[in-house]
Design an enzyme around this catalytic site. Structure first.
Site, PDB file in Angstrom:
ATOM      1  N   GLY A  46       0.834  -1.197   0.000  1.00 42.17           N
ATOM      2  CA  GLY A  46       0.000   0.000   0.000  1.00 42.17           C
ATOM      3  C   GLY A  46       0.866   1.244   0.000  1.00 42.17           C
ATOM      4  N   GLN A  51       2.867   9.977   1.103  1.00 41.70           N
ATOM      5  CA  GLN A  51       4.203   9.394   1.277  1.00 41.70           C
ATOM      6  C   GLN A  51       5.155   9.784   0.151  1.00 41.70           C
ATOM      7  OE1 GLN A  51       2.284   5.321   1.970  1.00 41.70           O
ATOM      8  NE2 GLN A  51       4.194   5.145   3.111  1.00 41.70           N
ATOM      9  N   CYS A  91       5.538  -0.035   7.216  1.00 40.43           N
ATOM     10  CA  CYS A  91       5.216   1.140   6.410  1.00 40.43           C
ATOM     11  C   CYS A  91       6.449   1.523   5.612  1.00 40.43           C
ATOM     12  CB  CYS A  91       4.806   2.299   7.329  1.00 40.43           C
ATOM     13  SG  CYS A  91       4.413   3.816   6.448  1.00 40.43           S
ATOM     14  N   LEU A  92       6.258   1.831   4.350  1.00 37.87           N
ATOM     15  CA  LEU A  92       7.391   2.241   3.515  1.00 37.87           C
ATOM     16  C   LEU A  92       8.024   3.532   4.037  1.00 37.87           C
ATOM     17  CD1 LEU A  92       5.912   1.355   0.028  1.00 37.87           C
ATOM     18  CD2 LEU A  92       7.903   0.312   1.126  1.00 37.87           C
ATOM     19  N   HIS A 133      -4.809   1.929   7.248  1.00 35.98           N
ATOM     20  CA  HIS A 133      -3.440   2.445   7.385  1.00 35.98           C
ATOM     21  C   HIS A 133      -3.188   3.562   6.368  1.00 35.98           C
ATOM     22  CE1 HIS A 133       1.091   1.627   7.808  1.00 35.98           C
ATOM     23  NE2 HIS A 133       1.021   2.360   6.700  1.00 35.98           N
ATOM     24  N   GLU A 134      -3.613   3.332   5.121  1.00 37.84           N
ATOM     25  CA  GLU A 134      -3.333   4.315   4.059  1.00 37.84           C
ATOM     26  C   GLU A 134      -4.194   5.576   4.214  1.00 37.84           C
ATOM     27  OE1 GLU A 134      -0.721   3.774   2.543  1.00 37.84           O
ATOM     28  OE2 GLU A 134      -0.526   1.633   2.922  1.00 37.84           O
ATOM     29  N   HIS A 137      -2.601   7.912   6.530  1.00 32.75           N
ATOM     30  CA  HIS A 137      -1.559   8.752   5.908  1.00 32.75           C
ATOM     31  C   HIS A 137      -2.155  10.049   5.359  1.00 32.75           C
ATOM     32  CE1 HIS A 137       2.146   6.472   6.053  1.00 32.75           C
ATOM     33  NE2 HIS A 137       1.592   5.386   5.530  1.00 32.75           N
TER      34      HIS A 137
HETATM   35  C1  QAP Z   1       0.804  -0.861   5.010  1.00 32.30           C
HETATM   36  O1  QAP Z   1       2.967  -1.170   4.141  1.00 32.30           O
HETATM   37  C2  QAP Z   1       0.534  -2.139   5.745  1.00 32.30           C
HETATM   38  O2  QAP Z   1       9.677  -1.711   6.565  1.00 32.30           O
HETATM   39  C3  QAP Z   1       1.625  -1.027   3.754  1.00 32.30           C
HETATM   40  O3  QAP Z   1      11.659  -2.246   4.860  1.00 32.30           O
HETATM   41  C4  QAP Z   1       1.565  -2.996   6.126  1.00 32.30           C
HETATM   42  O4  QAP Z   1       3.620  -1.884   2.132  1.00 32.30           O
HETATM   43  C5  QAP Z   1      -0.740  -2.482   6.080  1.00 32.30           C
HETATM   44  C6  QAP Z   1       7.713  -2.234   3.539  1.00 32.30           C
HETATM   45  C7  QAP Z   1       1.287  -4.174   6.817  1.00 32.30           C
HETATM   46  C8  QAP Z   1      -1.009  -3.658   6.749  1.00 32.30           C
HETATM   47  C9  QAP Z   1      -0.011  -4.505   7.121  1.00 32.30           C
HETATM   48  C10 QAP Z   1       8.029  -1.954   4.847  1.00 32.30           C
HETATM   49  C11 QAP Z   1       8.731  -2.513   2.652  1.00 32.30           C
HETATM   50  C12 QAP Z   1       6.324  -2.194   3.057  1.00 32.30           C
HETATM   51  C13 QAP Z   1       9.367  -1.972   5.278  1.00 32.30           C
HETATM   52  C14 QAP Z   1       3.914  -1.628   3.279  1.00 32.30           C
HETATM   53  C15 QAP Z   1      10.384  -2.259   4.380  1.00 32.30           C
HETATM   54  C16 QAP Z   1      10.064  -2.531   3.060  1.00 32.30           C
HETATM   55  C17 QAP Z   1       5.283  -1.744   3.809  1.00 32.30           C
HETATM   56 CO    CO Z   2       2.402   3.483   5.535  1.00 34.13          CO
END
Ligand code: QAP
Ligand code: CO
Length: 181
Positions: A46, A51, A91-92, A133-134, A137
């Site tokens: 996401g 972001q 989270c990215l 979550h999004e 943001h």
């Molecule tokens: C939000 O997050 C989310 O730490 C989206 O080093 C995440 O795409 C919602 C990511 C989990 C529900 C459950 C995170 C990539 C990606 C990192 C993501 C990383 C590389 C996170």
């Molecule tokens: Co995020």
């Protein structure tokens, strides 16, 4: 298509509240394509426009294993929430950190798709968590805001240190700064 720069916590621009999208046109669709390219390359499931420093109410999601189910939400609104669920979130914008967060288990969301058409969706599981979550943001909120202040500060300090080491080439420029009074 371009890979966009992702802002990292604690960048204050992540705290801006995004504005409603007024028109779904070709330039918005180009941004959507860039956001998917950026998310898929990460890889992530996401990404909110906030972001990538675009403060419009737009997010992209793909929770499929094969990265073949892109979903776009423009001006998303949560119409209903049911139940409570806890999931490990990342989270990215907070790279390398994953923590348990409590959210609604099922939601009904209304949004516009990439053609500017309204749709409603009932979501549960990972998709429901990801949408919440999004949307956070877009309101300037991050998953670390649900953690204790101690955990949030630890994450902030580690990311600030990584940033210093990355950008300042691992040299401690502060050592000869002005004397402490
Ligand atoms: C939000 O997050 C989310 O730490 C989206 O080093 C995440 O795409 C919602 C990511 C989990 C529900 C459950 C995170 C990539 C990606 C990192 C993501 C990383 C590389 C996170
Ligand atoms: Co995020």
């Amino acid at each position: 298509m371009a890979i966009l720069d992702i802002l990292h916590f604690p960048d204050p621009r992540l705290r801006q509240r995004a504005l409603e999208v007024e028109r779904v046109d070709a330039s918005l669709r180009a941004l959507i394509d860039d956001m998917f390219a950026t998310m898929y390359q990460a890889p992530g499931i996401g990404l909110a426009a906030t972001q990538v420093n675009v403060h419009q109410r737009l997010l992209v999601i793909d929770v499929s294993k094969d990265q073949d189910q892109p979903q776009v939400f423009i001006n998303p609104e949560i119409l209903a929430r049911e139940g409570v669920e806890e999931m490990d979130e990342g989270c990215l914008s907070v790279p390398g950190f994953y923590e348990r967060v409590q959210r609604a288990e099922r939601i009904t969301v209304r949004a516009l798709n990439r053609d500017g058409e309204a749709f409603e969706l009932e979501a549960d599981g990972l998709l429901a968590v990801c949408i919440q979550h999004e949307i956070d943001h877009l309101d300037g909120k991050l998953f670390v805001d649900y953690l204790s202040q101690l955990k949030r500060q630890r994450i902030r300090k580690k990311l600030e240190k990584q940033r210093r080491l990355g950008i300042e080439d691992n040299v401690d420029h502060d050592r000869h700064a002005e004397p402490v009074i």
